[in-house]
Motif scaffolding. Structure first.
Motif, PDB file in Angstrom:
ATOM      1  N   ARG A   1      40.365  10.759   8.025  1.00  0.00           N
ATOM      2  CA  ARG A   1      40.652   9.352   8.304  1.00  0.00           C
ATOM      3  C   ARG A   1      39.339   8.582   8.442  1.00  0.00           C
ATOM      4  NH1 ARG A   1      44.452  12.007  11.666  1.00  0.00           N
ATOM      5  NH2 ARG A   1      43.101  11.741  13.462  1.00  0.00           N
TER       6      ARG A   1
ATOM      7  N   ALA B   1      36.977   5.860   2.844  1.00  0.00           N
ATOM      8  CA  ALA B   1      37.795   6.635   1.912  1.00  0.00           C
ATOM      9  C   ALA B   1      39.041   5.890   1.450  1.00  0.00           C
ATOM     10  CB  ALA B   1      38.208   7.957   2.557  1.00  0.00           C
TER      11      ALA B   1
ATOM     12  N   TYR C   1      41.492   6.928  -1.750  1.00  0.00           N
ATOM     13  CA  TYR C   1      42.897   7.290  -1.623  1.00  0.00           C
ATOM     14  C   TYR C   1      43.795   6.330  -2.415  1.00  0.00           C
ATOM     15  CZ  TYR C   1      41.225  10.110   2.319  1.00  0.00           C
ATOM     16  OH  TYR C   1      40.555  11.019   3.110  1.00  0.00           O
TER      17      TYR C   1
ATOM     18  N   TYR D   1      36.975  11.721  -8.782  1.00  0.00           N
ATOM     19  CA  TYR D   1      37.653  12.047  -7.534  1.00  0.00           C
ATOM     20  C   TYR D   1      37.047  13.295  -6.895  1.00  0.00           C
ATOM     21  CZ  TYR D   1      41.263   8.698  -8.946  1.00  0.00           C
ATOM     22  OH  TYR D   1      41.931   7.563  -9.319  1.00  0.00           O
TER      23      TYR D   1
ATOM     24  N   SER E   1      34.993  12.530  -3.404  1.00  0.00           N
ATOM     25  CA  SER E   1      35.516  13.089  -2.159  1.00  0.00           C
ATOM     26  C   SER E   1      34.488  13.999  -1.501  1.00  0.00           C
ATOM     27  CB  SER E   1      36.810  13.858  -2.430  1.00  0.00           C
ATOM     28  OG  SER E   1      36.600  14.922  -3.334  1.00  0.00           O
TER      29      SER E   1
ATOM     30  N   SER F   1      39.184  17.477   1.421  1.00  0.00           N
ATOM     31  CA  SER F   1      39.210  16.086   0.976  1.00  0.00           C
ATOM     32  C   SER F   1      39.710  15.984  -0.460  1.00  0.00           C
ATOM     33  CB  SER F   1      37.823  15.458   1.104  1.00  0.00           C
ATOM     34  OG  SER F   1      36.872  16.140   0.305  1.00  0.00           O
TER      35      SER F   1
ATOM     36  N   ALA G   1      43.409  16.469  -0.509  1.00  0.00           N
ATOM     37  CA  ALA G   1      44.116  15.260  -0.074  1.00  0.00           C
ATOM     38  C   ALA G   1      44.212  14.245  -1.206  1.00  0.00           C
ATOM     39  CB  ALA G   1      43.401  14.647   1.126  1.00  0.00           C
ATOM     40  N   VAL G   2      43.125  14.090  -1.956  1.00  0.00           N
ATOM     41  CA  VAL G   2      43.124  13.161  -3.090  1.00  0.00           C
ATOM     42  C   VAL G   2      44.134  13.610  -4.145  1.00  0.00           C
ATOM     43  CG1 VAL G   2      41.740  12.259  -4.999  1.00  0.00           C
ATOM     44  CG2 VAL G   2      40.757  12.408  -2.711  1.00  0.00           C
TER      45      VAL G   2
ATOM     46  N   LEU H   1      47.688  12.823  -3.109  1.00  0.00           N
ATOM     47  CA  LEU H   1      48.039  11.415  -3.312  1.00  0.00           C
ATOM     48  C   LEU H   1      48.277  11.125  -4.791  1.00  0.00           C
ATOM     49  CD1 LEU H   1      45.560   9.783  -0.800  1.00  0.00           C
ATOM     50  CD2 LEU H   1      48.058   9.677  -0.688  1.00  0.00           C
ATOM     51  N   TYR H   2      47.416  11.692  -5.627  1.00  0.00           N
ATOM     52  CA  TYR H   2      47.603  11.532  -7.071  1.00  0.00           C
ATOM     53  C   TYR H   2      48.964  12.101  -7.492  1.00  0.00           C
ATOM     54  CZ  TYR H   2      46.897  12.190 -12.074  1.00  0.00           C
ATOM     55  OH  TYR H   2      47.044  12.176 -13.436  1.00  0.00           O
TER      56      TYR H   2
END
Length: 238
Positions: free
Chosen positions: A54, A58, A62, A170, A174, A185, A188-189, A192-193
């Motif tokens: 968080r 970033a 995201y 990405y 990240s 990280s 997480a990317v 989301l993708y």
């Protein structure tokens, strides 16, 4: 393309990929060792691992991952269908439209090999500006020129470039933002993708039923244009 040209079932290709897939599981187990910092059976606290993600810096990363997942997922879900419904490509049997487009997509995507050099010379913000403009152009060309060789090949090539270049970006973006947790990280990317690519196509399908695929693809082109607002918030590496 050989399977389509030979009149063979698509199940043959799927079976081949399924047979190869276990290699992706077995090879890491053979090649990675505890000396590499990898331990089998280590318990992972997901909340703890991802608690450090968080960060205000970033947010563009995201948002752009989610955005491109949505537009690319929609593009790949409906590009062949839209072209076929619009009369196809002149001189190409309908079953070969996909292979032809994927060749253009893949060959252009090879330019992704130069992503790091271009970002180093031109800056991350400028490269993202070009890529998301290219994503918008790709969707708009597909939306309005589905029967044009030049339009569809340019559209597929632009989409291929965007996919490969953004995948590279990405990854190192990240890692730059989260040097202590690069694997978490990047995961997480990718999540989301993936979320964008899963959620958007059904929505696009509903819109396509109401508006038609052309206007729907154009709307997702507008999503890429809107994503340029996030590009303005990208912070360059010091």
């Amino acid at each position: 393309m050989g399977i389509a040209a030979g009149g063979l079932s698509w199940r043959i290709a799927w079976a081949a990929f399924a047979a190869i897939a276990p290699i992706a599981v077995v090879l890491p187990m053979l090649l990675l060792s505890k000396q590499d910092g990898f331990e089998y059976g280590r318990r992972i606290d997901i909340r703890k691992e991802f608690s450090g993600l968080r960060r205000r810096e970033a947010v563009p990363l995201y948002g752009l991952a989610l955005s491109f997942g949505a537009t690319n997922g929609t593009y790949l879900s409906y590009w062949i269908e839209h072209i076929s419904q619009s009369g196809g490509l002149p001189g190409v049997p309908s079953e070969l439209i996909g292979p032809v487009l994927f060749i253009a997509f893949g060959l252009a995507g090879c330019l992704g090999l130069f992503t790091g050099d271009v970002v180093e010379r031109r800056g991350l913000r400028m490269v993202l500006l070009v890529l998301f403009s290219g994503s918008a152009a790709s969707l708009l060309l597909l939306a309005f020129l589905p029967g044009s060789w030049a339009g569809t090949l340019a559209s597929a090539a632009l989409q291929g470039i965007c996919v490969m270049c953004l995948s590279a970006i990405y990854s190192f973006w990240s890692q730059r933002l989260f040097p202590n947790i690069p694997a978490e990280s990047f995961t997480a990317v990718l999540m989301l993708y993936a979320a964008g690519s899963v959620i958007a196509p059904p929505v696009a399908g509903q819109l396509g039923s109401a508006l038609g695929l052309g206007p729907t693809l154009a709307l997702f082109g507008a999503v890429s244009i809107g994503s340029l607002l996030l590009v303005r918030r990208v912070e360059e590496a010091p």
